[in-house]
Design a protein around this motif. Structure first.
Motif, PDB file in Angstrom:
ATOM      1  N   ASP A 298      -3.231  13.878   8.950  1.00  0.00           N
ATOM      2  CA  ASP A 298      -4.008  12.905   9.726  1.00  0.00           C
ATOM      3  C   ASP A 298      -5.064  12.224   8.863  1.00  0.00           C
ATOM      4  OD1 ASP A 298      -2.687  13.312  12.179  1.00  0.00           O
ATOM      5  OD2 ASP A 298      -3.886  15.089  12.588  1.00  0.00           O
ATOM      6  N   GLU A 299      -5.685  12.992   7.977  1.00  0.00           N
ATOM      7  CA  GLU A 299      -6.696  12.405   7.100  1.00  0.00           C
ATOM      8  C   GLU A 299      -6.074  11.396   6.142  1.00  0.00           C
ATOM      9  OE1 GLU A 299      -9.755  13.780   3.519  1.00  0.00           O
ATOM     10  OE2 GLU A 299      -8.927  15.289   4.883  1.00  0.00           O
ATOM     11  N   VAL A 300      -4.960  11.777   5.529  1.00  0.00           N
ATOM     12  CA  VAL A 300      -4.289  10.870   4.592  1.00  0.00           C
ATOM     13  C   VAL A 300      -3.832   9.606   5.314  1.00  0.00           C
ATOM     14  CG1 VAL A 300      -2.311  10.595   3.054  1.00  0.00           C
ATOM     15  CG2 VAL A 300      -3.579  12.757   3.088  1.00  0.00           C
ATOM     16  N   ALA A 301      -3.181   9.788   6.465  1.00  0.00           N
ATOM     17  CA  ALA A 301      -2.710   8.629   7.225  1.00  0.00           C
ATOM     18  C   ALA A 301      -3.869   7.758   7.689  1.00  0.00           C
ATOM     19  CB  ALA A 301      -1.885   9.095   8.420  1.00  0.00           C
ATOM     20  N   GLY A 302      -5.029   8.389   7.943  1.00  0.00           N
ATOM     21  CA  GLY A 302      -6.196   7.609   8.344  1.00  0.00           C
ATOM     22  C   GLY A 302      -6.631   6.645   7.256  1.00  0.00           C
ATOM     23  N   HIS A 303      -6.590   7.097   6.007  1.00  0.00           N
ATOM     24  CA  HIS A 303      -6.944   6.197   4.904  1.00  0.00           C
ATOM     25  C   HIS A 303      -5.922   5.068   4.777  1.00  0.00           C
ATOM     26  CE1 HIS A 303     -10.337   8.421   3.372  1.00  0.00           C
ATOM     27  NE2 HIS A 303      -9.633   9.542   3.290  1.00  0.00           N
ATOM     28  N   LEU A 304      -4.640   5.405   4.918  1.00  0.00           N
ATOM     29  CA  LEU A 304      -3.615   4.366   4.840  1.00  0.00           C
ATOM     30  C   LEU A 304      -3.788   3.351   5.974  1.00  0.00           C
ATOM     31  CD1 LEU A 304      -0.541   6.625   3.994  1.00  0.00           C
ATOM     32  CD2 LEU A 304      -1.783   5.125   2.426  1.00  0.00           C
ATOM     33  N   GLU A 305      -4.034   3.852   7.184  1.00  0.00           N
ATOM     34  CA  GLU A 305      -4.182   2.933   8.313  1.00  0.00           C
ATOM     35  C   GLU A 305      -5.402   2.039   8.160  1.00  0.00           C
ATOM     36  OE1 GLU A 305      -3.801   2.653  13.128  1.00  0.00           O
ATOM     37  OE2 GLU A 305      -3.763   4.636  12.192  1.00  0.00           O
TER      38      GLU A 305
ATOM     39  N   ASN B 255       5.291  10.906   6.757  1.00  0.00           N
ATOM     40  CA  ASN B 255       6.171   9.773   7.060  1.00  0.00           C
ATOM     41  C   ASN B 255       6.053   9.362   8.521  1.00  0.00           C
ATOM     42  OD1 ASN B 255       7.190   9.497   4.475  1.00  0.00           O
ATOM     43  ND2 ASN B 255       8.994  10.764   4.853  1.00  0.00           N
ATOM     44  N   GLN B 256       6.014  10.345   9.408  1.00  0.00           N
ATOM     45  CA  GLN B 256       5.893  10.033  10.833  1.00  0.00           C
ATOM     46  C   GLN B 256       4.608   9.271  11.115  1.00  0.00           C
ATOM     47  OE1 GLN B 256       5.630  13.502  13.334  1.00  0.00           O
ATOM     48  NE2 GLN B 256       5.918  12.346  15.230  1.00  0.00           N
ATOM     49  N   ARG B 257       3.527   9.672  10.491  1.00  0.00           N
ATOM     50  CA  ARG B 257       2.241   9.005  10.719  1.00  0.00           C
ATOM     51  C   ARG B 257       2.204   7.634  10.058  1.00  0.00           C
ATOM     52  NH1 ARG B 257       1.889  14.213  11.250  1.00  0.00           N
ATOM     53  NH2 ARG B 257       0.255  15.217  12.519  1.00  0.00           N
ATOM     54  N   ILE B 258       2.863   7.490   8.916  1.00  0.00           N
ATOM     55  CA  ILE B 258       2.934   6.167   8.284  1.00  0.00           C
ATOM     56  C   ILE B 258       3.648   5.187   9.201  1.00  0.00           C
ATOM     57  CG2 ILE B 258       4.062   4.878   6.414  1.00  0.00           C
ATOM     58  CD1 ILE B 258       3.464   7.291   4.592  1.00  0.00           C
ATOM     59  N   ARG B 259       4.764   5.616   9.778  1.00  0.00           N
ATOM     60  CA  ARG B 259       5.505   4.726  10.687  1.00  0.00           C
ATOM     61  C   ARG B 259       4.642   4.331  11.888  1.00  0.00           C
ATOM     62  NH1 ARG B 259       9.477   9.029   9.768  1.00  0.00           N
ATOM     63  NH2 ARG B 259      10.964   8.304   8.187  1.00  0.00           N
ATOM     64  N   GLN B 260       3.925   5.288  12.447  1.00  0.00           N
ATOM     65  CA  GLN B 260       3.099   5.000  13.616  1.00  0.00           C
ATOM     66  C   GLN B 260       1.971   4.031  13.270  1.00  0.00           C
ATOM     67  OE1 GLN B 260       1.998   9.035  14.577  1.00  0.00           O
ATOM     68  NE2 GLN B 260       3.791   9.376  15.882  1.00  0.00           N
ATOM     69  N   ALA B 261       1.295   4.280  12.142  1.00  0.00           N
ATOM     70  CA  ALA B 261       0.200   3.398  11.739  1.00  0.00           C
ATOM     71  C   ALA B 261       0.721   2.008  11.412  1.00  0.00           C
ATOM     72  CB  ALA B 261      -0.525   3.994  10.530  1.00  0.00           C
TER      73      ALA B 261
ATOM     74  N   VAL C   5       0.867  -1.174   0.000  1.00  0.00           N
ATOM     75  CA  VAL C   5       0.000   0.000   0.000  1.00  0.00           C
ATOM     76  C   VAL C   5       0.906   1.228   0.000  1.00  0.00           C
ATOM     77  CG1 VAL C   5      -1.779   1.293   1.234  1.00  0.00           C
ATOM     78  CG2 VAL C   5      -1.793  -1.223   1.298  1.00  0.00           C
ATOM     79  N   VAL C   6       0.912   1.959  -1.109  1.00  0.00           N
ATOM     80  CA  VAL C   6       1.735   3.161  -1.224  1.00  0.00           C
ATOM     81  C   VAL C   6       0.876   4.255  -1.845  1.00  0.00           C
ATOM     82  CG1 VAL C   6       3.802   4.210  -2.196  1.00  0.00           C
ATOM     83  CG2 VAL C   6       3.852   1.810  -1.463  1.00  0.00           C
ATOM     84  N   ALA C   7       0.549   5.271  -1.075  1.00  0.00           N
ATOM     85  CA  ALA C   7      -0.269   6.384  -1.558  1.00  0.00           C
ATOM     86  C   ALA C   7      -0.003   7.588  -0.666  1.00  0.00           C
ATOM     87  CB  ALA C   7      -1.752   6.011  -1.535  1.00  0.00           C
ATOM     88  N   GLY C   8      -0.349   8.763  -1.171  1.00  0.00           N
ATOM     89  CA  GLY C   8      -0.216   9.983  -0.380  1.00  0.00           C
ATOM     90  C   GLY C   8       0.527  11.101  -1.072  1.00  0.00           C
ATOM     91  N   VAL C   9       1.330  10.774  -2.089  1.00  0.00           N
ATOM     92  CA  VAL C   9       2.092  11.829  -2.767  1.00  0.00           C
ATOM     93  C   VAL C   9       1.160  12.809  -3.465  1.00  0.00           C
ATOM     94  CG1 VAL C   9       3.689  12.314  -4.649  1.00  0.00           C
ATOM     95  CG2 VAL C   9       4.216  10.516  -3.015  1.00  0.00           C
TER      96      VAL C   9
END
Length: 268
Positions: A95-102, A141-147, A80-84
């Motif tokens: 937070d919204e973008v990371a929420g979709h990734l999580e 990136n910080q939120r991706i690592r946390q999720a 899963v790679v998205a957000g750029v």
């Protein structure tokens, strides 16, 4: 990696995962996910692979359009790679973008898949005009690592290594990886997954240093890039258009993969 030779790999994402920059729409796109599938097939001969990624998609669109089809394919492995594309929009909410990734991480791991993702490089070192959004990439990136940590998702930490901003790893549009860049991404994800034969050689600089222009040459290069790529991109946004309009996934179903022998983890 699962031990079964009958391994199902599904890639979700946007243009980078679709393979833009590695081939073209006349001869076909390859891309890092295809390259990773070939590496996996070298060790799991029964590998079947689907790529649901579509260029131009925001993280929310990847979530809405690709997650359900991915789950229906019952993957053993998913990327899963998205957000750029979100980073580049005037309105950006990490937070919204990371929420979709999580949400995708949770759903896929909850159905038994091993999931991998990656972090994003400092875009200002690739495109100086993008300096104002550098902090956005850091926040995401910080939120991706946390999720990822909350769901046992493997993270390929491409953000940490200077080589990922070498211009030779990027296409002329500076938004998509070049063939060499796609190979490095595939090697990075293979290493993060501890695929046999993988190592950290993808982090090494290219053998010959790449001189970067300075002064008026640098300014002229930025002006050419803005006229050739940034201007048309802004124009599409103003018209409410996307590079992915009318497009569908290039490989929506699981199909066998032809393994390609690997001479090294990171290419040249």
């Amino acid at each position: 990696m699962p031990s079964s030779d009958d391994l199902r790999f599904v890639a979700l994402g946007d243009s980078q995962t679709e393979g833009v920059g590695d081939g073209d729409d006349t001869v076909g796109l390859r891309g890092w996910a295809d390259r990773l599938a070939e590496r996996i097939a070298a060790h799991h001969p029964g590998t079947r692979y689907a790529n649901l990624a579509v260029r131009g998609r925001l993280a929310g669109q990847v979530h809405e359009e690709q997650l359900a089809p991915a789950l229906a394919l019952r993957p053993d492995l998913a990327t899963v790679v998205a957000g750029v594309n979100d980073l580049l929009r005037p309105r950006f909410d990490a937070d919204e973008v990371a929420g979709h990734l999580e949400a995708m991480f949770a759903a896929l791991t909850g159905h038994g898949a091993r999931v991998a993702t990656l972090t994003f490089p400092d875009v200002a070192r690739i495109t100086p005009l993008a300096r104002p959004i550098g902090s956005r990439a850091t926040a995401l990136n910080q939120r991706i690592r946390q999720a990822a940590g909350r769901h046992g998702v493997v993270v390929a930490e491409t953000a940490h290594h200077p080589v990922v901003t070498d211009p030779r790893l990027w296409s002329p549009d500076r938004l998509h990886a070049s063939p060499l860049g796609h190979e490095r991404i595939a090697a990075a994800v293979a290493h993060a997954l501890d695929l046999p034969g993988s190592d950290d050689s993808w982090t090494l600089p290219l053998p010959t240093p790449c001189p970067r222009p300075t002064g008026w040459r640098a300014a002229a290069g930025e002006a050419r890039w803005a006229a050739s790529f940034l201007g048309p991109w802004i124009g599409r946004r103003l018209r409410g258009r996307s590079s992915g309009d009318g497009r569908t996934a290039k490989r929506p179903s699981l199909r066998p993969v032809r393994p390609v022998p690997q001479s090294g983890a990171g290419g040249p």
